[in-house]
Design an enzyme around this catalytic site. Sequence first.
Site, mmCIF file in Angstrom:
data_model
loop_
_atom_site.group_PDB
_atom_site.id
_atom_site.type_symbol
_atom_site.label_atom_id
_atom_site.label_comp_id
_atom_site.label_asym_id
_atom_site.label_seq_id
_atom_site.Cartn_x
_atom_site.Cartn_y
_atom_site.Cartn_z
ATOM 1 N N CYS A 262 27.165 63.691 66.172
ATOM 2 C CA CYS A 262 26.856 62.388 65.583
ATOM 3 C C CYS A 262 28.174 61.698 65.289
ATOM 4 C CB CYS A 262 25.972 62.523 64.343
ATOM 5 S SG CYS A 262 26.703 63.469 62.984
ATOM 6 N N TRP A 263 28.225 60.860 64.279
ATOM 7 C CA TRP A 263 29.454 60.099 64.018
ATOM 8 C C TRP A 263 30.598 60.988 63.519
ATOM 9 C CZ3 TRP A 263 31.701 55.821 65.281
ATOM 10 C CH2 TRP A 263 32.740 55.296 64.511
#
Length: 356
Positions: A95-96
Site C-alpha cells: 500500500c502507501w
Amino acid sequence: MAYILPDLSAPLELPFDTVIDVRSPDEFAEDHVPGAISLPVLDNEERAVVGTIYKQESPFKARKVGAALVSKNAARHLQGPLADKDGSWQPLVYCWRGGQRSNSFASILQQIGWRSDVLTGGYQTYRRAVVAALYETPLRHRFVLLDGNTGTAKTEILHRVAARGGQILDLEGLANHRGSVLGPRPDGQPSQKMLETRLVAELAQLDPARPVLVEAESSKVGNLLVPPTVWQVMRASRRIRLQATVQDRATYLARAYSDISDDRQQLKDILSLLVRLRGRERVAAWHGLVDQGAFETLAEELITLHYDSRYANSRSDAGEPAVQLDITLDDAGLERAADRILEQLDQVDQLARIEA
C-alpha cells in the site's frame, strides 16, 4: 511477512507470482510498481471518507469503518480475480507505507493459506528508490544523441537501430508524446511519476558499458520533465545530426503524422496553440490548408516558418555534432541511415574500450 525492495539498478524481478497494489485506483493510476495489479481495499471515495473520519472524528472510528470496507472489498477480490489461485500461489502486497491496508489484506490471504508478504515501506520505499536513481545518483550510462530538425525521422531511425541490436532509450515513447506542438498521442501522457518509473525500468535493462542512442530532446517531453541525472548526461553527450531536404521532411511528416491529420478539427485545435507565436493570420492560413487536405504544404510551412528557427535556438549551446549525416527519408534511405548510425555507435564503443 516483510519483503525488502531490491536495488533498482538491475531489472526488477520479484520472487512472487503476483504483485498486488491495494491502494486506491487513483493512486495506482498515478504510478505503481512495475507489473503490479490493482486490487484496492478502499476505492477512491471510500479512502476519502475514512480519511475525513480520521481527521474530523477519531482514529478509532476511522479504523473501524475502514476495517469493514477492507473486509467487503477483500471478499470481492477473493470471489473475483483471485478465485482461481491454488494453494501454491505466492503474492506480494503493498500500500502507501506498508501499513494497515496492505497488512490487513495480506493477513486475510495468509489465513487462507497463501504465503503472502508485504513490501517493507510500501510504495513510498519504491518511490524513494526511483527518486534516488534519477535525482541523486550519477547515471552510469553513456549516451549518443540523435539530433536533427523536425521531420528527419529520428524516432523511426532510433527503432531501426534497435532492430539491429543497438541500445536505445526512447524518451518520447516513455512519455507518450512526439515532443513538438503536433506531439500529442492517444491516451495522453502518463504522470511525471509514471514516466520516471518507466525510465528507471528501461535504464535497468541497458548495459552501461555500451553506448545508448537517445533522441535529442529539450528538458521537457510534452508536459513532462526529463529527470536531472538523465538530462545532465544528455547535455554532455556527443551528437549525430541528421540532415534532409525540406521537401523530403515535409513528405515524411505528412505521412508520419497521418493519425493527427485524420482528425482535421483536432489538428486545427493544435495549430491554434501557435497563435501567440505566429499570429492569427498565419494560423488561419494553416487552418485553410487543413480544410483543403494540403498536409504536405502545411508540413513544409510549419518546418520553414516555425520548427527550424525554434530548433536552431534550442540547440544554440549544444556545440558541434561529432558526425553529420545527409539522409533521404524513403525506406531504403532510412535503412542506410540506421546502418551508418550503428557503425558510429560501434566506433564510440571501441574508443571507450581503448580509453579504459
